[in-house]
Enzyme design. Sequence first.
Site, PDB file in Angstrom:
ATOM      1  N   ARG A  29       8.418  -5.961  -7.761  1.00 33.23           N
ATOM      2  CA  ARG A  29       7.422  -4.892  -7.613  1.00 33.23           C
ATOM      3  C   ARG A  29       6.684  -4.539  -8.903  1.00 33.23           C
ATOM      4  O   ARG A  29       6.335  -3.378  -9.149  1.00 33.23           O
ATOM      5  CB  ARG A  29       8.054  -3.618  -7.049  1.00 33.23           C
ATOM      6  CG  ARG A  29       8.546  -3.706  -5.658  1.00 33.23           C
ATOM      7  CD  ARG A  29       7.491  -4.092  -4.622  1.00 33.23           C
ATOM      8  NE  ARG A  29       8.174  -4.464  -3.415  1.00 33.23           N
ATOM      9  CZ  ARG A  29       8.623  -5.710  -3.192  1.00 33.23           C
ATOM     10  NH1 ARG A  29       8.367  -6.690  -4.047  1.00 33.23           N
ATOM     11  NH2 ARG A  29       9.295  -5.992  -2.105  1.00 33.23           N
ATOM     12  N   SER A  78       7.122   2.477   0.744  1.00 36.03           N
ATOM     13  CA  SER A  78       8.394   2.831   0.104  1.00 36.03           C
ATOM     14  C   SER A  78       8.080   3.611  -1.162  1.00 36.03           C
ATOM     15  O   SER A  78       7.371   3.105  -2.026  1.00 36.03           O
ATOM     16  CB  SER A  78       9.178   1.574  -0.260  1.00 36.03           C
ATOM     17  OG  SER A  78       9.424   0.834   0.909  1.00 36.03           O
ATOM     18  N   GLU A 112       7.679   3.763  -6.799  1.00 36.51           N
ATOM     19  CA  GLU A 112       6.961   2.490  -6.720  1.00 36.51           C
ATOM     20  C   GLU A 112       5.441   2.657  -6.897  1.00 36.51           C
ATOM     21  O   GLU A 112       4.812   1.805  -7.518  1.00 36.51           O
ATOM     22  CB  GLU A 112       7.266   1.848  -5.353  1.00 36.51           C
ATOM     23  CG  GLU A 112       6.654   0.479  -5.189  1.00 36.51           C
ATOM     24  CD  GLU A 112       6.900  -0.109  -3.804  1.00 36.51           C
ATOM     25  OE1 GLU A 112       8.070  -0.317  -3.450  1.00 36.51           O
ATOM     26  OE2 GLU A 112       5.919  -0.354  -3.090  1.00 36.51           O
TER      27      GLU A 112
HETATM   28  C1  FAD Z   1       2.672   2.173   5.338  1.00 35.19           C
HETATM   29  C2  FAD Z   1       2.801   1.379   4.045  1.00 35.19           C
HETATM   30  C3  FAD Z   1       3.636   0.276   3.975  1.00 35.19           C
HETATM   31  C4  FAD Z   1       3.748  -0.480   2.789  1.00 35.19           C
HETATM   32  N1  FAD Z   1       4.583  -1.558   2.765  1.00 35.19           N
HETATM   33  C5  FAD Z   1       4.694  -2.297   1.635  1.00 35.19           C
HETATM   34  C6  FAD Z   1       5.555  -3.437   1.600  1.00 35.19           C
HETATM   35  O1  FAD Z   1       6.174  -3.801   2.587  1.00 35.19           O
HETATM   36  N2  FAD Z   1       5.658  -4.121   0.444  1.00 35.19           N
HETATM   37  C7  FAD Z   1       4.949  -3.771  -0.673  1.00 35.19           C
HETATM   38  O2  FAD Z   1       5.078  -4.449  -1.699  1.00 35.19           O
HETATM   39  N3  FAD Z   1       4.117  -2.702  -0.670  1.00 35.19           N
HETATM   40  C8  FAD Z   1       3.981  -1.961   0.456  1.00 35.19           C
HETATM   41  N4  FAD Z   1       3.149  -0.853   0.468  1.00 35.19           N
HETATM   42  C9  FAD Z   1       2.441  -0.470  -0.755  1.00 35.19           C
HETATM   43  C10 FAD Z   1       0.982  -0.975  -0.809  1.00 35.19           C
HETATM   44  O3  FAD Z   1       0.495  -1.253   0.475  1.00 35.19           O
HETATM   45  C11 FAD Z   1       0.852  -2.229  -1.667  1.00 35.19           C
HETATM   46  O4  FAD Z   1       1.292  -1.974  -2.964  1.00 35.19           O
HETATM   47  C12 FAD Z   1      -0.598  -2.722  -1.721  1.00 35.19           C
HETATM   48  O5  FAD Z   1      -0.656  -3.967  -2.357  1.00 35.19           O
HETATM   49  C13 FAD Z   1      -1.532  -1.766  -2.451  1.00 35.19           C
HETATM   50  O6  FAD Z   1      -2.834  -2.249  -2.254  1.00 35.19           O
HETATM   51  P1  FAD Z   1      -4.094  -1.321  -2.368  1.00 35.19           P
HETATM   52  O7  FAD Z   1      -5.300  -2.192  -2.290  1.00 35.19           O
HETATM   53  O8  FAD Z   1      -4.036  -0.226  -1.395  1.00 35.19           O
HETATM   54  O9  FAD Z   1      -3.928  -0.768  -3.845  1.00 35.19           O
HETATM   55  P2  FAD Z   1      -4.367   0.676  -4.381  1.00 35.19           P
HETATM   56  O10 FAD Z   1      -3.451   1.704  -3.852  1.00 35.19           O
HETATM   57  O11 FAD Z   1      -5.826   0.881  -4.179  1.00 35.19           O
HETATM   58  O12 FAD Z   1      -4.064   0.485  -5.930  1.00 35.19           O
HETATM   59  C14 FAD Z   1      -2.749   0.347  -6.399  1.00 35.19           C
HETATM   60  C15 FAD Z   1      -2.782  -0.067  -7.868  1.00 35.19           C
HETATM   61  O13 FAD Z   1      -3.350  -1.367  -7.965  1.00 35.19           O
HETATM   62  C16 FAD Z   1      -4.525  -1.338  -8.779  1.00 35.19           C
HETATM   63  N5  FAD Z   1      -5.504  -2.258  -8.174  1.00 35.19           N
HETATM   64  C17 FAD Z   1      -5.990  -2.239  -6.915  1.00 35.19           C
HETATM   65  N6  FAD Z   1      -6.850  -3.260  -6.736  1.00 35.19           N
HETATM   66  C18 FAD Z   1      -6.910  -3.909  -7.930  1.00 35.19           C
HETATM   67  C19 FAD Z   1      -7.636  -5.045  -8.398  1.00 35.19           C
HETATM   68  N7  FAD Z   1      -8.484  -5.718  -7.616  1.00 35.19           N
HETATM   69  N8  FAD Z   1      -7.449  -5.438  -9.691  1.00 35.19           N
HETATM   70  C20 FAD Z   1      -6.601  -4.775 -10.509  1.00 35.19           C
HETATM   71  N9  FAD Z   1      -5.895  -3.700 -10.119  1.00 35.19           N
HETATM   72  C21 FAD Z   1      -6.055  -3.270  -8.846  1.00 35.19           C
HETATM   73  C22 FAD Z   1      -4.997   0.105  -8.749  1.00 35.19           C
HETATM   74  O14 FAD Z   1      -5.764   0.413  -9.911  1.00 35.19           O
HETATM   75  C23 FAD Z   1      -3.682   0.845  -8.723  1.00 35.19           C
HETATM   76  O15 FAD Z   1      -3.152   0.918 -10.014  1.00 35.19           O
HETATM   77  C24 FAD Z   1       3.020  -0.092   1.640  1.00 35.19           C
HETATM   78  C25 FAD Z   1       2.170   1.030   1.712  1.00 35.19           C
HETATM   79  C26 FAD Z   1       2.058   1.755   2.898  1.00 35.19           C
HETATM   80  C27 FAD Z   1       1.140   2.943   2.946  1.00 35.19           C
END
Ligand code: FAD
Length: 363
Positions: free
Chosen positions: A171, A248, A355
């Site tokens: 992670r 999580s 996380e």
């Molecule tokens: C219901 C639910 C279930 C989930 N299940 C899982 C799971 O099973 N496993 C898991 O690992 N995670 C899980 N997550 C967490 C999340 O979905 C992941 O971490 C996902 O990859 C975040 O993506 P995002 O585009 O929404 O990132 P954001 O929330 O928009 O950003 C998160 C971080 O990444 C950075 N970021 C975003 N895009 C970029 C980019 N293009 N370049 C550089 N930095 C960037 C942002 O600046 C920030 O620091 C879950 C979340 C939810 C709400």
Amino acid sequence: MAGLRVVPDSSLADLTTLRIGGRPRALLECESAEAVTAAVGALDAAGVPVLVLGGGSNLVVADGDLDLVVVAVRNSEVGYRDAGTDGPGEMVVRAGAGLPWDDLVADTVDRGYGGLECLSGIPGSVGATPVQNVGAYGVDVAQVLHRVRWYDRATDTDEWVEPDALGLAYRTSVLKNSSAAVVLEVEFRLDPDGRSEPIRYAELAGRLGVGPGERTDPALVRRTVLELRRGKGMVLDRDDADTWSAGSFFTNPVVPEDRLPVVRSRVSDRLGAEQAEQMPAFAAAGGVKLSAGWLIERAGFGKGHPSSSSPARLSTKHTLALTNRGSATAEDVIALAREVRDGVAEAFGVELHPEPVWVGCSI
Ligand SMILES: Cc1cc2nc3c(=O)[nH]c(=O)nc-3n(C[C@H](O)[C@H](O)[C@H](O)COP(=O)(O)OP(=O)(O)OC[C@H]3O[C@@H](n4cnc5c(N)ncnc54)[C@H](O)[C@@H]3O)c2cc1C
């Protein structure tokens, strides 16, 4: 600039799955990789704080006025190619960082390619998946990642890098909690023969009726994973407040091996020898990985804690998800996070680490 739209009145509460967070100075919606690099490059040069945003599903953002500009990454092109020199019988998919992750998983599975199916149903964007080495059901991004195109903010360069450059671990990566680079495109390796990744996660193997390490039909794996995830409130659903979370909230804690007997004895003191024996513990890099959800529940924080009227409470399906029932403020969520973290530390002497990425606030 083409592909760049300025949205003046926005709120992070509308852009994050936890539905909290205040007003940024501006929101820039960027439809192309070039728009992303131009926007971030110009803001960096002007010394303006930037929040790079994907789907907002891994963020805890402070309320009120935020002294930052949000750059939303929205480029979403997809292309497939035979990996050729990269090895026989391998397919590579390239996707824009702004594409919703699960759209990519669905497309690869629909085309009959294996590789991404265990990661079905995870919210957010393709570009964020390497940031925290997204993982679920025995697979993480490190196992299927081919290359990443990023914009290096310190050197103002747009380049492709190999997975080694990312420092991927449980992670985390060099990109997590860092402003070093913005991911513009990502390439993943796929199995063109329609075989899933080996099924390593016992609960999933059991549902599929396969032995651990066996491969099977990616479409069946996707359906089964989505079913399992829905049962835990881990697939976004606008009608189900149990999914209004950041997934999580805590990572599974990794403790040094010699600390394990101490934790077991704390569990035994509190809950009896049988529970202590049953406590999940798996060998992991750096020691032994414990289950954060198990510890939270055994420390006295059941599903739905603290009460059905609280604006922020644990999911009624999964103790590891902190949810906003609709009217919670960032402070409500943070207070609950602190209560859970401190309660687990007090009960078992294990420190939980959040996380999600924190913006303008901290636990
Ligand atoms: C219901 C639910 C279930 C989930 N299940 C899982 C799971 O099973 N496993 C898991 O690992 N995670 C899980 N997550 C967490 C999340 O979905 C992941 O971490 C996902 O990859 C975040 O993506 P995002 O585009 O929404 O990132 P954001 O929330 O928009 O950003 C998160 C971080 O990444 C950075 N970021 C975003 N895009 C970029 C980019 N293009 N370049 C550089 N930095 C960037 C942002 O600046 C920030 O620091 C879950 C979340 C939810 C709400």
